[in-house]
Every structure is written in structure tokens, then in C-alpha cells.
Design a protein around this motif. Structure first.
Motif, PDB file in Angstrom:
ATOM      1  N   ASN A   1       0.828  -1.205   0.000  1.00  0.00           N
ATOM      2  CA  ASN A   1       0.000   0.000   0.000  1.00  0.00           C
ATOM      3  C   ASN A   1       0.868   1.263   0.000  1.00  0.00           C
ATOM      4  OD1 ASN A   1      -2.708   1.295   0.323  1.00  0.00           O
ATOM      5  ND2 ASN A   1      -1.808   2.006   2.224  1.00  0.00           N
TER       6      ASN A   1
ATOM      7  N   LEU B   1       0.474   0.360  -6.378  1.00  0.00           N
ATOM      8  CA  LEU B   1       0.531  -0.733  -7.356  1.00  0.00           C
ATOM      9  C   LEU B   1       1.464  -0.430  -8.522  1.00  0.00           C
ATOM     10  CD1 LEU B   1      -3.157  -2.021  -7.577  1.00  0.00           C
ATOM     11  CD2 LEU B   1      -1.238  -2.959  -6.274  1.00  0.00           C
TER      12      LEU B   1
ATOM     13  N   GLN C   1       3.799  -3.546  -8.616  1.00  0.00           N
ATOM     14  CA  GLN C   1       3.245  -4.560  -9.524  1.00  0.00           C
ATOM     15  C   GLN C   1       4.285  -5.599  -9.928  1.00  0.00           C
ATOM     16  OE1 GLN C   1       2.317  -3.084 -13.575  1.00  0.00           O
ATOM     17  NE2 GLN C   1       3.290  -1.156 -12.978  1.00  0.00           N
TER      18      GLN C   1
ATOM     19  N   VAL D   1       1.730  -9.271  -6.787  1.00  0.00           N
ATOM     20  CA  VAL D   1       1.048  -7.983  -6.708  1.00  0.00           C
ATOM     21  C   VAL D   1       0.462  -7.631  -8.071  1.00  0.00           C
ATOM     22  CG1 VAL D   1       1.287  -5.526  -6.186  1.00  0.00           C
ATOM     23  CG2 VAL D   1       2.586  -7.217  -4.856  1.00  0.00           C
TER      24      VAL D   1
ATOM     25  N   SER E   1      -6.597  -4.278 -10.629  1.00  0.00           N
ATOM     26  CA  SER E   1      -7.218  -4.010  -9.328  1.00  0.00           C
ATOM     27  C   SER E   1      -8.611  -3.421  -9.539  1.00  0.00           C
ATOM     28  CB  SER E   1      -6.345  -3.047  -8.528  1.00  0.00           C
ATOM     29  OG  SER E   1      -6.941  -2.771  -7.275  1.00  0.00           O
TER      30      SER E   1
ATOM     31  N   TRP F   1      -7.762  -1.734  -2.023  1.00  0.00           N
ATOM     32  CA  TRP F   1      -7.081  -2.819  -1.313  1.00  0.00           C
ATOM     33  C   TRP F   1      -7.120  -4.147  -2.071  1.00  0.00           C
ATOM     34  CZ3 TRP F   1      -4.038  -1.395   2.638  1.00  0.00           C
ATOM     35  CH2 TRP F   1      -4.308  -0.163   3.243  1.00  0.00           C
TER      36      TRP F   1
ATOM     37  N   TYR G   1      -5.168  -5.971  -4.070  1.00  0.00           N
ATOM     38  CA  TYR G   1      -3.762  -5.884  -4.450  1.00  0.00           C
ATOM     39  C   TYR G   1      -3.128  -7.185  -4.914  1.00  0.00           C
ATOM     40  CZ  TYR G   1      -3.621  -1.279  -2.083  1.00  0.00           C
ATOM     41  OH  TYR G   1      -3.837   0.018  -1.705  1.00  0.00           O
TER      42      TYR G   1
END
Length: 397
Positions: free
Chosen positions: A258, A262, A266, A360, A366, A370, A372
Motif C-alpha cells: 500500500n 501498485l 506490480q 502484486v 485491481s 485494497w 492488491y
């Protein structure tokens, strides 16, 4: 008047001599609340423990449950001083969370001396239930062995067969590098080097350049918290991933993902013991935690919830706060809650449960806040953690 005075004195003496059990059940959260691991555990772990106490009903054996907290600042001597005062003066019955392996090892030893229960959640070293195990010590959520099996094993099998480690320069980093290296070599890989990095570093450039020049396919980040996020950000600036090397966040949680976002995180592969969107039970805990705090819990926060709840269940089942009886019940009772389903505690104090290998997501994948992680694999608990026999714990011999 004289007899009334004597009666008052006698009553006062009885109150002063009253056993600790009359003062309720007291649980301590001792962790980093202001430093490199403040987001990783910190005040969010305190809130998770409060949730567990509330869910249990706020009392046990007819006694009120009290929560105390302190910031150990990642200093073992400060942590030991606080814990000693809690045990000797403030009648704290159990200490949990204990982020930072050097701190956890120190409190583990003190708890053995004082015959008090500690349940480590935030610290990683597998030594806690290995050569440093003790009758009143427990380890929840994850450890360096489980992280090595999950992330190290998966990446090596996928072709990442040469590794270079950036290792946090204290007990946690050493254990994570050691346990992951053993998994890498067992799967046919090779460790080509490593470098020790001071805790709470702001500049990773020289360490990253060494990793880059090693030409290793995988750069293993044997660190955590802000150290991990900072090393990933700076690795991007050096073009390490763009040039073909892959970063392995060996201890990353939802909190660090977080913090990175991302876009930066990622594609990272990581191992956690909990993710809020795995099933109905994990979602129940996650959504309630989100409502209280504005964020989803990581495995540290969820693990603290589970450890606190399990301790209270053991006290109730034992019918006493006596550490011998409670420790026995902790090892007998299954762990089946919103953190772990089908968990069990081994003779060495290790709570065994399934671990999860995640990748991720890309920002476009996404679908909601959240959201993720993509689940790559479930690692069964008996494969993730050492058996009691193989852990090196003297209690099991």
C-alpha cells in the motif's frame, strides 16, 4: 475507634497482598510505534488486539481484560526494561506482537526467566521456536523458514536460480538470508553473494550497485518495513528490474504494498500468512478492521488479533492464568479464527498454518480499494514450517 482502625489496617494489608489474579488479566503489546516498522505493526496491531478483546467479551474468568502498550523503538535493551517492569510491577500476564527479531529474542529469554507467556507475531526469526525456544514462548503468523519456502522456493523453481541478498544487519536479516538460501540451494539454485545493510537506512545506492554488478537473476530483499519500500523505490531509479533482474520482497506485507502503490509494486512476488480477500472469514476480519482504522490488516495485524484471541481462549479453557496451564492449553487447542483456519501449535510453540504465495496486481487488474494480490499458490503449513523435530528446539529432544 481503635478496633475500627485495626480493621482498616488489616483490610489494607489484605488488598496489598491480594494475588495478581484479582487485578484482572493484563496483555501487553510491545512493538515499534514510531520507527521503520510503525506501519508494518505499530498502532494497527494495538487496534487488532483491542478487536480480539472486544470479540471475546472483554473479560475472562470473571476478570476484566486490560491492554497496555509501549514503543520499544527497535532497541532490545529498552524492550527488556519495559517488559521487566510490566512483569515485575504491573502484573502483565502476556506480551505479544514483539516486532524486530533482536527484541523478540530478548523478551523470549526474559519470559522464560519470569515464567510468563509471550506470543511473537511481528518478528521473523525461526530461532524463536528453534534453538531459542522455551516453554512459555510462542510464534504466530509466519517466520523466516516459511518465507523462504514460499518466495524463495517459487522463484527458484521458476528459473530464478542465482540470488544476491540485501540483508538487514541484525538477527532477522541473518535468519531470513540463511533460511531462504537453504531453500534456494535445495531447489538447485545458487547464492552468488550478499551485503549487510544497516537498519533504517535512507540510501541503498551502494548496496544496490553491488547487487546489480553481481548479475544475479534474483535480488533478495532480506529486510522489512520502510527498508523494503525504500530499497524497491531506489532499485527502480537504478533500472535494476528494467535491466532484467527481479526483486524478491522476502518479507513484504499489505502495508508495504500500500505504501509503494501498485504502479511501483506490480509484479512483486511475496508470501503472507493472511490476505483479507481470501475467504469469508478473512473478509469478515478485514472489513471490520477497515471500518475501525480506514485500512485493511496485514498478516501482522491479523496475526496479533489471532494471538490475543487464542491466549484468552487458553486462559478460559485452563480455568486459570497460571502460565504452565495456559501454555499447555495453547498447545492443545486448535487455531480456527478469522486469521487462520485449521491451525495448530507444535510442542516448540510454533503455530502452523497455511501460507500463501501472491503476486502484486498491475493497476489495471485491481477492481476495488485494497484489491492488491493474485493468489499463485497455497503452501500447506506442514511444508512451510519446520516440524518440531527438525526445528532444533531443545524441548523436543
Amino acid at each position: 475507634m481503635k478496633s475500627a482502625l485495626l480493621a482498616a489496617v488489616a483490610t489494607s494489608a489484605l488488598l496489598l497482598a491480594a494475588p495478581a489474579s484479582a487485578q484482572g488479566v493484563k496483555i501487553g503489546i510491545l512493538n515499534d510505534q514510531s520507527g521503520v516498522y510503525a506501519d508494518y505493526g505499530g498502532k494497527w496491531s494495538v487496534e487488532a488486539a483491542r478487536m480480539a478483546i472486544e470479540d471475546f467479551g472483554g473479560e475472562v474468568l470473571g476478570q476484566k481484560i486490560e491492554l497496555v502498550t509501549a514503543d520499544h523503538q527497535n532497541k532490545p535493551d529498552l524492550a527488556s526494561s519495559i517488559a521487566r517492569r510490566w512483569y515485575d510491577v504491573e502484573n502483565v500476564d502476556m506480551i505479544t506482537e514483539l516486532t524486530t527479531s533482536s527484541v523478540a529474542l530478548a523478551i523470549h529469554e526474559l519470559s522464560k526467566e519470569k515464567k510468563k507467556i509471550d506470543i511473537v507475531v511481528g518478528a521473523a526469526t525461526s530461532r524463536l521456536t528453534g534453538d531459542a525456544c522455551q516453554p512459555y514462548g510462542f510464534h504466530w503468523a509466519y517466520d523466516t523458514r516459511a518465507l523462504g519456502v514460499g518466495t524463495g522456493g517459487a522463484l527458484t523453481k521458476a528459473g530464478g536460480d542465482t540470488w544476491y541478498f540485501l540483508t538487514a544487519d541484525y538477527a532477522f536479516g541473518y535468519a531470513l538470508e540463511k533460511d531462504t538460501s537453504e531453500i534456494v540451494t535445495a531447489n538447485g539454485g545458487k547464492v552468488v553473494g550478499s551485503v549487510r545493510v544497516p537498519l533504517n537506512s535512507s540510501d541503498f545506492s551502494s548496496f544496490l550497485l553491488q547487487a546489480q554488478s553481481s548479475k544475479a537473476k534474483i535480488v533478495g530483499l532480506a529486510n522489512a518495513g520502510l527498508d523494503t519500500t525504500n530499497s524497491i523505490k531506489q532499485a527502480s531509479e537504478f533500472g535494476i528490474v528494467a535491466s532484467g533482474q527481479k526483486l524478491a520482497g522476502l518479507l513484504m506485507t499489505l502495508a508495504e504494498v500500500n505504501g509503494l502503490g501498485l504502479q511501483a509494486a506490480q509484479g512483486l512476488v511475496l508470501t503472507e500468512g493472511y490476505y483479507w480477500d481470501l475467504n469469508d472469514k478473512t473478509r469478515n476480519l478485514g472489513e471490520r478492521f477497515l471500518k475501525r482504522t480506514g485500512r485493511m490488516p496485514s498478516m501482522i495485524h491479523a496475526g496479533t488479533y489471532s494471538a490475543t484471541l487464542s491466549y484468552l481462549k487458553a486462559v478460559k479453557a485452563a480455568g486459570t492464568k497460571d502460565p504452565e496451564a495456559v501454555a499447555k492449553k495453547l498447545k492443545e487447542l486448535p487455531v480456527d479464527d478469522d486469521f487462520a483456519q485449521g491451525g495448530k501449535v507444535l510442542e516448540n510453540g510454533r503455530m502452523v498454518h497455511d501460507m500463501y504465495l501472491f503476486e502484486v496486481k498491475k493497476p489495471a487488474e485491481s477492481k476495488k480499494p485494497w484489491d492488491y494480490y493474485k493468489l499463485l499458490a497455497t503452501v500447506p503449513g506442514d511444508k512451510a514450517f519446520f516440524t518440531a523435530k527438525d526445528s532444533g528446539c531443545p524441548l523436543t529432544k
